[in-house]
Scaffold this active site. Structure first.
Site, mmCIF file in Angstrom:
data_model
loop_
_atom_site.group_PDB
_atom_site.id
_atom_site.type_symbol
_atom_site.label_atom_id
_atom_site.label_comp_id
_atom_site.label_asym_id
_atom_site.label_seq_id
_atom_site.Cartn_x
_atom_site.Cartn_y
_atom_site.Cartn_z
ATOM 1 N N TYR A 143 0.864 -1.185 0.000
ATOM 2 C CA TYR A 143 0.000 0.000 0.000
ATOM 3 C C TYR A 143 0.894 1.226 0.000
ATOM 4 O O TYR A 143 1.804 1.339 0.838
ATOM 5 C CB TYR A 143 -0.888 -0.002 1.237
ATOM 6 C CG TYR A 143 -1.798 1.203 1.381
ATOM 7 C CD1 TYR A 143 -1.583 2.129 2.403
ATOM 8 C CD2 TYR A 143 -2.864 1.416 0.520
ATOM 9 C CE1 TYR A 143 -2.424 3.235 2.557
ATOM 10 C CE2 TYR A 143 -3.706 2.506 0.670
ATOM 11 C CZ TYR A 143 -3.478 3.418 1.690
ATOM 12 O OH TYR A 143 -4.301 4.506 1.834
ATOM 13 N N ASP A 238 9.361 2.679 -0.524
ATOM 14 C CA ASP A 238 8.323 3.351 0.260
ATOM 15 C C ASP A 238 8.603 3.036 1.726
ATOM 16 O O ASP A 238 8.234 1.981 2.239
ATOM 17 C CB ASP A 238 6.942 2.848 -0.156
ATOM 18 C CG ASP A 238 5.849 3.444 0.720
ATOM 19 O OD1 ASP A 238 4.658 3.204 0.440
ATOM 20 O OD2 ASP A 238 6.188 4.142 1.707
ATOM 21 N N LYS A 266 4.608 9.356 8.702
ATOM 22 C CA LYS A 266 4.494 8.784 10.048
ATOM 23 C C LYS A 266 5.535 9.325 11.036
ATOM 24 O O LYS A 266 5.439 10.462 11.500
ATOM 25 C CB LYS A 266 4.521 7.249 9.960
ATOM 26 C CG LYS A 266 3.345 6.689 9.123
ATOM 27 C CD LYS A 266 3.318 5.181 9.080
ATOM 28 C CE LYS A 266 2.351 4.669 8.042
ATOM 29 N NZ LYS A 266 0.956 4.656 8.509
HETATM 30 P P1 KE4 Z 1 -0.748 8.253 4.516
HETATM 31 O O1 KE4 Z 1 -1.247 8.958 3.295
HETATM 32 O O2 KE4 Z 1 -1.849 7.457 5.201
HETATM 33 O O3 KE4 Z 1 -0.002 9.205 5.478
HETATM 34 O O4 KE4 Z 1 0.397 7.207 4.072
HETATM 35 C C1 KE4 Z 1 0.068 6.246 3.099
HETATM 36 C C2 KE4 Z 1 1.032 5.087 3.233
HETATM 37 C C3 KE4 Z 1 2.048 4.959 2.310
HETATM 38 N N1 KE4 Z 1 2.955 3.953 2.396
HETATM 39 C C4 KE4 Z 1 2.900 3.049 3.399
HETATM 40 C C5 KE4 Z 1 3.927 1.961 3.460
HETATM 41 C C6 KE4 Z 1 1.880 3.135 4.383
HETATM 42 O O5 KE4 Z 1 1.841 2.220 5.378
HETATM 43 C C7 KE4 Z 1 0.921 4.170 4.300
HETATM 44 C C8 KE4 Z 1 -0.209 4.307 5.290
HETATM 45 N N2 KE4 Z 1 -0.357 3.225 6.221
HETATM 46 C C9 KE4 Z 1 -1.700 2.981 6.689
HETATM 47 C C10 KE4 Z 1 -1.631 1.861 7.731
HETATM 48 N N3 KE4 Z 1 -1.227 0.640 7.182
HETATM 49 C C11 KE4 Z 1 -2.344 4.198 7.231
HETATM 50 C C12 KE4 Z 1 -3.532 3.949 8.128
HETATM 51 C C13 KE4 Z 1 -4.806 4.448 7.501
HETATM 52 O O6 KE4 Z 1 -4.953 4.343 6.270
HETATM 53 O O7 KE4 Z 1 -5.665 4.933 8.279
#
Ligand code: KE4
Length: 428
Positions: A143, A238, A266
């Site tokens: 993701y 990523d 994060k």
């Molecule tokens: P954000 O746009 O949510 O800040 O980051 C996206 C993203 C990109 N790359 C990786 C490896 C990530 O884990 C994420 C976001 N992680 C999720 C949890 N697995 C965010 C939690 C959510 O969507 O509420």
């Protein structure tokens, strides 16, 4: 539910789709309704009904130092008193950029943004602009945020809700996205052979944490480094989740790989909205205002968010946190494995450093296909059984758990004791 959480959720449902501002929070994968957080401190979150949980979600990764560390709170207060946003270059942006470039082996220049999604979306655009090519390879179950071209067989909430390919994304937007199985080499070689000179880059979570957690097989990341270099494509790590989590220099330091571009989020925000992407200077320098690849953001480099992130990174910079996180993680792993063995139920407990996942399956989990074999009904019972015992885990099988430096050995004992009881109940 006549609890305060229940009342709040009922009201939230009137104004917010699904009652949440991010789908995975809705507990739909595990059943029941989410609790509402009143406050959080250290390794604990406290809900509006006064319940106290040992927290292994850590706001999905940022809270590596636990919740509300004094140094971050103080930094935020001091910065806010100077003004919450300027939209003008400010000294904290320079300090943050220097910290990131000094910490991460593959990053010579870095651009701040406001989320991991923005970071990954921008890195993809940069790779396409730099190579003049259109196609991107990603891996199923990984993701990279919710930008259109990456919502293809995506992990995290998309996988949780069985919508890895979201509605509303025209096929024209994903026609250049090639999705391959992680930890396999032949499909990658075949994709490059079938698309000679067309692949701008490969984006990968070096340790996929959005289908639970599984590890790259030995040599796999080196293979991706070699095959992209050999084909004139860029390797994009990523590290939104793994950055500053698996080592101060992230997975690329831990595994000794130098990607061309890296994405962050994060932890670098210290709990505030921050994303970043960085890498080779010759690539980064084609970004506006220097070059033709456009990217922008009103609140990028915001002084309050920078202050929070800088406080977090400065606290992590001596590397001592990672030794503590490894010790806690090892204790949790041995306790959880022992609990599963005693209950004689099939559990795969995957861990690296302070990231972990518990799958209910009797085969090793190395990729999405393996992860999909996990018994999600059993996971839901495990989730609620642990929650009832004061342990808050991610409300989905397809998420990683996170330990912070605020967790204690005693917390690990409480957690594994709770797991012993829950696994025993599952076995019966
Ligand atoms: P954000 O746009 O949510 O800040 O980051 C996206 C993203 C990109 N790359 C990786 C490896 C990530 O884990 C994420 C976001 N992680 C999720 C949890 N697995 C965010 C939690 C959510 O969507 O509420």
């Amino acid at each position: 539910m006549n609890s305060k959480s229940g009342q709040l959720f009922a009201e939230a449902l009137r104004y917010i789709p699904g009652g949440v501002n991010s789908p995975v929070r809705a507990f739909r994968a595990v059943g029941g309704e989410p609790f509402f957080a009143q406050s959080a401190k250290g390794a604990h979150v406290f809900d509006v009904d006064g319940n106290d949980y040992i927290d292994y979600v850590g706001t999905w990764g940022p809270a590596i130092l636990g919740h509300a560390p004094a140094k971050i709170i103080q930094a935020v207060k001091s910065a806010a008193e100077q003004g919450t946003s300027f939209g003008i270059p400010n000294p904290l942006e320079v300090k943050m950029a220097r910290l990131v470039c000094g910490a991460v082996p593959g990053v010579q220049k870095v651009r701040m943004c406001n989320s991991g999604t923005e970071a990954c979306m921008s890195a993809i655009r940069l790779a396409r602009g730099f190579t003049g090519r259109d196609k991107i390879i990603k891996f199923d179950g990984c993701y990279h945020g919710h930008a259109d071209s990456l919502l293809v067989k995506a992990g995290s909430g998309a996988l949780t809700f069985g919508t890895p390919d979201s509605a509303g994304v025209p096929s024209a937007f994903t026609q250049h996205t090639i999705v391959l199985p992680f930890n396999e080499t032949d499909p990658v070689r075949a994709a490059f052979a079938a698309n000679t000179g067309q692949i701008a880059g490969v984006i990968v979570e070096p340790v996929p944490g959005n289908a639970g957690l599984y590890l790259p097989k030995p040599g796999y990341l080196e293979f991706l480094r070699d095959v992209t270099a050999h084909n004139g494509s860029l390797l994009i790590f990523d590290e939104v989740m793994t950055g500053f989590r698996l080592a101060f220099g992230g997975a690329q330091e831990r595994f000794g790989i130098r990607p061309d571009l890296s994405c962050f989020g994060k932890i670098i925000g210290g709990g505030l909205p921050v994303g970043a992407f960085g890498g080779r200077a010759d690539i980064m320098d084609i970004l506006a205002p220097l070059g033709p690849v456009y990217q922008a953001g009103t609140l990028s480099g915001n002084p309050v968010a920078m202050a929070a992130g800088i406080a977090a990174l400065e606290e992590l910079s001596d590397g001592k946190a990672y030794a503590k996180l490894e010790k806690l993680g090892a204790a949790l792993e041995s306790g959880m494995r022992e609990a599963a063995g005693m209950a004689k139920i099939p559990v795969q407990f995957n861990r690296i450093g302070s990231m972990f996942c518990c799958y209910f399956v009797d085969c090793p989990v190395h990729n999405l296909a393996d992860a999909m074999k996990s018994d999600r009904g059993r996971f839901a019972k495990y989730f609620h059984g642990m929650l009832e015992r004061g342990i808050y885990l991610a409300p989905s099988q397809f998420e990683a758990g996170f330990i912070s430096t605020a967790h204690s050995a005693r917390d690990m004992e409480k957690t594994t004791q709770a797991a012993r009881n829950v696994f025993r109940a599952l076995a019966s």
